[in-house]
Design an enzyme around this catalytic site. Structure first.
Site, PDB file in Angstrom:
ATOM      1  N   GLU A 280     -48.965  75.368  54.818  1.00 43.97           N
ATOM      2  CA  GLU A 280     -49.578  74.224  55.522  1.00 43.97           C
ATOM      3  C   GLU A 280     -49.291  72.924  54.783  1.00 43.97           C
ATOM      4  O   GLU A 280     -49.045  71.887  55.394  1.00 43.97           O
ATOM      5  CB  GLU A 280     -51.088  74.416  55.681  1.00 43.97           C
ATOM      6  CG  GLU A 280     -51.492  75.563  56.594  1.00 43.97           C
ATOM      7  CD  GLU A 280     -50.832  75.522  57.956  1.00 43.97           C
ATOM      8  OE1 GLU A 280     -50.747  74.452  58.565  1.00 43.97           O
ATOM      9  OE2 GLU A 280     -50.387  76.589  58.413  1.00 43.97           O
ATOM     10  N   TRP A 283     -45.936  72.006  55.876  1.00 47.30           N
ATOM     11  CA  TRP A 283     -45.925  71.365  57.208  1.00 47.30           C
ATOM     12  C   TRP A 283     -46.242  69.881  57.061  1.00 47.30           C
ATOM     13  O   TRP A 283     -45.653  69.030  57.715  1.00 47.30           O
ATOM     14  CB  TRP A 283     -46.978  71.999  58.130  1.00 47.30           C
ATOM     15  CG  TRP A 283     -46.473  73.135  58.951  1.00 47.30           C
ATOM     16  CD1 TRP A 283     -46.759  74.456  58.778  1.00 47.30           C
ATOM     17  CD2 TRP A 283     -45.589  73.068  60.097  1.00 47.30           C
ATOM     18  NE1 TRP A 283     -46.113  75.204  59.739  1.00 47.30           N
ATOM     19  CE2 TRP A 283     -45.399  74.384  60.559  1.00 47.30           C
ATOM     20  CE3 TRP A 283     -44.954  72.016  60.766  1.00 47.30           C
ATOM     21  CZ2 TRP A 283     -44.591  74.675  61.672  1.00 47.30           C
ATOM     22  CZ3 TRP A 283     -44.154  72.312  61.864  1.00 47.30           C
ATOM     23  CH2 TRP A 283     -43.978  73.621  62.308  1.00 47.30           C
ATOM     24  N   TRP A 312     -45.697  61.939  83.370  1.00 46.39           N
ATOM     25  CA  TRP A 312     -47.103  62.025  82.957  1.00 46.39           C
ATOM     26  C   TRP A 312     -47.983  61.355  83.996  1.00 46.39           C
ATOM     27  O   TRP A 312     -47.612  60.327  84.558  1.00 46.39           O
ATOM     28  CB  TRP A 312     -47.301  61.341  81.591  1.00 46.39           C
ATOM     29  CG  TRP A 312     -46.427  61.886  80.495  1.00 46.39           C
ATOM     30  CD1 TRP A 312     -45.376  61.259  79.896  1.00 46.39           C
ATOM     31  CD2 TRP A 312     -46.527  63.175  79.854  1.00 46.39           C
ATOM     32  NE1 TRP A 312     -44.806  62.070  78.939  1.00 46.39           N
ATOM     33  CE2 TRP A 312     -45.499  63.254  78.898  1.00 46.39           C
ATOM     34  CE3 TRP A 312     -47.378  64.273  80.018  1.00 46.39           C
ATOM     35  CZ2 TRP A 312     -45.295  64.371  78.096  1.00 46.39           C
ATOM     36  CZ3 TRP A 312     -47.176  65.387  79.213  1.00 46.39           C
ATOM     37  CH2 TRP A 312     -46.148  65.435  78.273  1.00 46.39           C
ATOM     38  N   ASN A 347     -58.069  72.815  63.028  1.00 46.72           N
ATOM     39  CA  ASN A 347     -56.658  72.761  63.425  1.00 46.72           C
ATOM     40  C   ASN A 347     -56.362  73.512  64.720  1.00 46.72           C
ATOM     41  O   ASN A 347     -55.658  73.007  65.588  1.00 46.72           O
ATOM     42  CB  ASN A 347     -55.778  73.296  62.299  1.00 46.72           C
ATOM     43  CG  ASN A 347     -54.302  73.255  62.668  1.00 46.72           C
ATOM     44  OD1 ASN A 347     -53.778  72.191  62.989  1.00 46.72           O
ATOM     45  ND2 ASN A 347     -53.656  74.402  62.676  1.00 46.72           N
ATOM     46  N   TRP A 365     -49.112  62.571  76.010  1.00 45.18           N
ATOM     47  CA  TRP A 365     -49.588  62.950  74.683  1.00 45.18           C
ATOM     48  C   TRP A 365     -49.920  61.729  73.824  1.00 45.18           C
ATOM     49  O   TRP A 365     -50.754  61.777  72.928  1.00 45.18           O
ATOM     50  CB  TRP A 365     -48.556  63.835  73.963  1.00 45.18           C
ATOM     51  CG  TRP A 365     -47.195  63.215  73.817  1.00 45.18           C
ATOM     52  CD1 TRP A 365     -46.173  63.258  74.710  1.00 45.18           C
ATOM     53  CD2 TRP A 365     -46.709  62.443  72.701  1.00 45.18           C
ATOM     54  NE1 TRP A 365     -45.081  62.565  74.240  1.00 45.18           N
ATOM     55  CE2 TRP A 365     -45.385  62.061  73.015  1.00 45.18           C
ATOM     56  CE3 TRP A 365     -47.255  62.036  71.488  1.00 45.18           C
ATOM     57  CZ2 TRP A 365     -44.601  61.287  72.142  1.00 45.18           C
ATOM     58  CZ3 TRP A 365     -46.478  61.269  70.624  1.00 45.18           C
ATOM     59  CH2 TRP A 365     -45.178  60.907  70.955  1.00 45.18           C
ATOM     60  N   TRP A 388     -49.213  66.221  67.672  1.00 41.38           N
ATOM     61  CA  TRP A 388     -49.201  65.940  69.121  1.00 41.38           C
ATOM     62  C   TRP A 388     -47.850  66.276  69.733  1.00 41.38           C
ATOM     63  O   TRP A 388     -47.777  66.850  70.818  1.00 41.38           O
ATOM     64  CB  TRP A 388     -49.592  64.476  69.396  1.00 41.38           C
ATOM     65  CG  TRP A 388     -51.082  64.355  69.466  1.00 41.38           C
ATOM     66  CD1 TRP A 388     -51.931  64.020  68.456  1.00 41.38           C
ATOM     67  CD2 TRP A 388     -51.910  64.662  70.595  1.00 41.38           C
ATOM     68  NE1 TRP A 388     -53.232  64.088  68.895  1.00 41.38           N
ATOM     69  CE2 TRP A 388     -53.247  64.474  70.211  1.00 41.38           C
ATOM     70  CE3 TRP A 388     -51.655  65.073  71.899  1.00 41.38           C
ATOM     71  CZ2 TRP A 388     -54.323  64.691  71.083  1.00 41.38           C
ATOM     72  CZ3 TRP A 388     -52.720  65.292  72.770  1.00 41.38           C
ATOM     73  CH2 TRP A 388     -54.034  65.098  72.351  1.00 41.38           C
TER      74      TRP A 388
HETATM   75  C1  LIG Z   1     -52.734  67.438  67.598  1.00 36.46           C
HETATM   76  C2  LIG Z   1     -52.903  67.490  66.096  1.00 36.46           C
HETATM   77  C3  LIG Z   1     -53.227  66.328  65.400  1.00 36.46           C
HETATM   78  C4  LIG Z   1     -53.383  66.364  64.012  1.00 36.46           C
HETATM   79  N1  LIG Z   1     -53.700  65.199  63.351  1.00 36.46           N
HETATM   80  C5  LIG Z   1     -53.809  65.209  61.994  1.00 36.46           C
HETATM   81  C6  LIG Z   1     -54.107  64.019  61.275  1.00 36.46           C
HETATM   82  O1  LIG Z   1     -54.238  62.922  61.834  1.00 36.46           O
HETATM   83  N2  LIG Z   1     -54.259  64.107  59.919  1.00 36.46           N
HETATM   84  C7  LIG Z   1     -54.109  65.295  59.252  1.00 36.46           C
HETATM   85  O2  LIG Z   1     -54.248  65.322  58.019  1.00 36.46           O
HETATM   86  N3  LIG Z   1     -53.783  66.411  59.917  1.00 36.46           N
HETATM   87  C8  LIG Z   1     -53.647  66.427  61.252  1.00 36.46           C
HETATM   88  N4  LIG Z   1     -53.348  67.593  61.909  1.00 36.46           N
HETATM   89  C9  LIG Z   1     -53.077  68.804  61.134  1.00 36.46           C
HETATM   90  C10 LIG Z   1     -54.292  69.721  60.858  1.00 36.46           C
HETATM   91  O3  LIG Z   1     -54.987  69.966  62.025  1.00 36.46           O
HETATM   92  C11 LIG Z   1     -55.237  69.167  59.808  1.00 36.46           C
HETATM   93  O4  LIG Z   1     -54.507  68.743  58.683  1.00 36.46           O
HETATM   94  C12 LIG Z   1     -56.230  70.231  59.356  1.00 36.46           C
HETATM   95  O5  LIG Z   1     -56.988  70.685  60.434  1.00 36.46           O
HETATM   96  C13 LIG Z   1     -57.120  69.659  58.280  1.00 36.46           C
HETATM   97  O6  LIG Z   1     -58.091  70.575  57.880  1.00 36.46           O
HETATM   98  P1  LIG Z   1     -58.124  71.150  56.405  1.00 36.46           P
HETATM   99  O7  LIG Z   1     -58.015  70.046  55.434  1.00 36.46           O
HETATM  100  O8  LIG Z   1     -59.292  72.051  56.309  1.00 36.46           O
HETATM  101  O9  LIG Z   1     -56.757  71.966  56.380  1.00 36.46           O
HETATM  102  P2  LIG Z   1     -56.259  73.229  55.574  1.00 36.46           P
HETATM  103  O10 LIG Z   1     -56.044  74.314  56.574  1.00 36.46           O
HETATM  104  O11 LIG Z   1     -57.085  73.544  54.399  1.00 36.46           O
HETATM  105  O12 LIG Z   1     -54.801  72.768  55.092  1.00 36.46           O
HETATM  106  C14 LIG Z   1     -54.601  72.061  53.864  1.00 36.46           C
HETATM  107  C15 LIG Z   1     -53.914  70.746  54.107  1.00 36.46           C
HETATM  108  O13 LIG Z   1     -52.615  70.964  54.635  1.00 36.46           O
HETATM  109  C16 LIG Z   1     -52.303  69.929  55.554  1.00 36.46           C
HETATM  110  N5  LIG Z   1     -52.101  70.533  56.878  1.00 36.46           N
HETATM  111  C17 LIG Z   1     -52.676  71.651  57.349  1.00 36.46           C
HETATM  112  N6  LIG Z   1     -52.207  71.944  58.577  1.00 36.46           N
HETATM  113  C18 LIG Z   1     -51.324  70.970  58.882  1.00 36.46           C
HETATM  114  C19 LIG Z   1     -50.493  70.707  60.014  1.00 36.46           C
HETATM  115  N7  LIG Z   1     -50.459  71.509  61.081  1.00 36.46           N
HETATM  116  N8  LIG Z   1     -49.724  69.597  60.004  1.00 36.46           N
HETATM  117  C20 LIG Z   1     -49.726  68.773  58.925  1.00 36.46           C
HETATM  118  N9  LIG Z   1     -50.476  68.975  57.830  1.00 36.46           N
HETATM  119  C21 LIG Z   1     -51.262  70.059  57.804  1.00 36.46           C
HETATM  120  C22 LIG Z   1     -53.490  68.978  55.596  1.00 36.46           C
HETATM  121  O14 LIG Z   1     -53.243  67.917  54.716  1.00 36.46           O
HETATM  122  C23 LIG Z   1     -54.631  69.871  55.112  1.00 36.46           C
HETATM  123  O15 LIG Z   1     -55.682  69.146  54.508  1.00 36.46           O
HETATM  124  C24 LIG Z   1     -53.184  67.578  63.314  1.00 36.46           C
HETATM  125  C25 LIG Z   1     -52.849  68.737  64.029  1.00 36.46           C
HETATM  126  C26 LIG Z   1     -52.717  68.692  65.397  1.00 36.46           C
HETATM  127  C27 LIG Z   1     -52.359  69.958  66.138  1.00 36.46           C
END
Ligand SMILES: Cc1cc2nc3c(=O)[nH]c(=O)nc-3n(C[C@H](O)[C@H](O)[C@H](O)COP(=O)(O)OP(=O)(O)OC[C@H]3O[C@@H](n4cnc5c(N)ncnc54)[C@H](O)[C@@H]3O)c2cc1C
Length: 497
Positions: A280, A283, A312, A347, A365, A388
């Protein structure tokens, strides 16, 4: 002579390369934070995120003072005033060096370029460092020297490169002999945000670098080893909850990775939880790198240009129902209420609500992208745009357009007892575990006050797949690096519909 550390979304003392470099010179350090009114007006920034920044700056000014580093705060009206404001600071304090950590979206790059030019013209040595990502953009390249478009090979290469890095976070900056000038007070910091809507979510999201480190340690000790299964369950606090801290830089990704590797004794694959969490973080880096390699995403553009032709729907009323969590699909509504209340969303739910908006409601989107930035305390342009575009099947390595999540079956799978739905939709709390996912299918119908689904999931899914199919295949060269960009960037308002 004094050194300047220009702080932006890197609000921490530890493992801060720009601050560290400024302090190493041992000639006195001023840290500066610039609040630009136009910037926060034009780019959607959630009031919760602004307030989080404010609370964080209040703590940071005290921490910096303990290291004899002064924090100055400046407020400017327009982006073009940032460079002159910093030039004045440089002149007023006899500053010889300026350090900052890079931010990668186009508007930020342009801003930094202007500052770089003006400060150099004033004889200041300007240095850009990298802290936002573990491997700086431009370094993860395929055999042909090109950026990766697909995550899995990117990740493979990223892991190869990262395993060669020392990954040792920097400590706090060296204590200076004396503070060059008084630090900004809490009132000075509050005044920066005068006139802006702020949302205090300190009960959910306390500020501070120390809080971020404690959360990280607690996550590693308690949840990391089960992360690969727990992370999909919105009713369980099985993820780190670190995204707001990573977004404003209260924690660096290098600190996060280093602490995990310390815990595992350097084993990147100690268990499935560890490797999934590291994935993650990768990513996150992938999306940061995409912003640099494909800057068209900073201009409201789809990565897959042929999807720009998708028709859209202009449906502001339907969009309002989605925003307010009144779609009649419980998991979607519960997710939107979580977002609207806590400034954060799980997420899996982000993917579900984004797919529902773009695929079932066929709403652009970019409307959703913007709304998320207006609400999220962890709003980060690269991650949000990436998420997105993934969900809408317009991004590189996105969900294939024909694989559309059914929110009801997803709800049954990931919230089987409806625990999450019950938490956010108390009006459905009395329904059985079976009925709660789709109350409209119960013979008695949904409880009074809860709407019937606003859209037929099956029919809308079919229609969207047909529309995507009619767009044809992306040309071979797509997505590609765009040359001759138009001057419009994301600071230009996006005109929906
Ligand atoms: C439509 C959409 C919009 C999103 N917008 C954002 C946003 O504005 N800011 C944001 O930080 N994340 C975003 N994410 C990614 C992800 O949903 C969040 O980072 C995550 O839910 C944060 O929770 P956590 O810190 O507990 O993550 P954890 O699951 O603990 O993951 C650890 C860290 O990894 C990174 N991470 C995890 N999953 C992703 C992912 N899919 N893409 C990029 N980084 C990731 C984050 O920095 C996160 O804090 C988005 C995902 C989607 C599908």
């Amino acid at each position: 002579m004094t050194a300047l550390a220009w702080l932006r979304n890197d609000l921490r003392l530890h493992d801060n390369p720009a601050l560290h470099a400024a302090a190493e010179l041992q000639q006195g350090v001023i840290a500066v934070y610039v609040h630009c009114e136009a910037y926060v007006t034009r780019f959607p920034i959630a009031p919760a995120r602004l307030d989080f920044t404010r609370r964080h700056l209040r703590l940071l000014t005290e921490e910096l003072a303990r290291h004899s580093i002064s924090l100055q705060v400046l407020r400017v009206a327009q982006a073009h005033e940032i460079a002159p404001a910093l030039a004045k600071l440089v002149q007023d304090h006899g500053i010889s060096h300026c350090f900052f950590n890079a931010e990668y979206p186009l508007d930020e790059l342009n801003r930094d370029q202007q500052v770089n030019q003006l400060l150099r013209a004033h004889g200041v040595t300007v240095k850009r460092c990298h802290d936002r990502v573990i491997i700086p953009p431009g370094k993860v390249r395929n055999e042909a020297g090109m950026p990766y478009k697909v995550f899995t090979p990117y990740k493979r290469k990223w892991l190869q490169l990262a395993s060669l890095l020392p990954l040792r976070p920097l400590g706090a900056p060296t204590r200076q002999a004396a503070q060059p000038c008084p630090s900004a007070s809490a009132q000075d910091i509050d005044r920066l945000f005068d006139g802006r809507e702020l949302r205090d979510l300190s009960a959910h999201w306390p500020a501070g670098e120390a809080v971020a480190r404690t959360r990280l340690q607690r996550f590693i000790a308690q949840d990391l080893s089960n992360y690969q299964t727990q992370r999909d369950l919105p009713a369980v606090a099985g993820t780190s909850g670190l995204s707001p801290y990573l977004a404003i830089g209260a924690l660096s990704p290098r600190q996060a990775l280093a602490d995990v590797l310390t815990h595992t004794g350097g084993d990147w694959d100690a268990n499935a939880g560890v490797s999934t969490w590291i994935s993650e973080l990768i990513w996150r880096e992938f999306y940061q790198h995409l912003v640099v390699d494909y800057p068209q995403v900073c201009m409201h553009r789809a990565m897959q240009v042929h999807t720009e032709a998708f028709p859209w729907r202009h449906a502001p009323e339907d969009f309002a129902l989605w925003r307010e969590g009144r779609t009649g699909i419980p998991i979607i509504d519960a997710a939107m209420r979580q977002l609207n209340t806590t400034g954060w969303m799980h997420n899996r739910l982000r993917m579900l609500v984004a797919m529902f908006l773009s695929k079932n409601l066929q709403i652009d989107w970019r409307w959703g992208e913007r709304y998320f930035m207006e609400q999220l305390i962890d709003g980060d342009f690269a991650a949000n745009n990436g998420g997105w575009q993934w969900s809408a099947s317009t991004g590189t390595d996105a969900a294939p357009y024909f694989r559309i999540f059914n929110p009801i079956t997803q709800s049954q799978r990931f919230d089987p007892q409806g625990q999450f739905i019950r938490e956010w939709l108390p009006e459905l709390a009395g329904l059985s575990d079976k009925a709660i996912h789709a109350p409209h299918l119960v013979p008695s119908g949904p409880p009074p006050g809860y709407p019937a689904p606003m859209v037929d999931l099956g029919a809308s899914r079919k229609a969207t797949i047909a529309l995507f199919a009619s767009l044809g295949q992306p040309p071979e060269s797509e997505p590609g690096m765009t040359e001759n960009f138009p001057t419009e960037t994301r600071s230009a308002p996006f005109r929906p519909g």
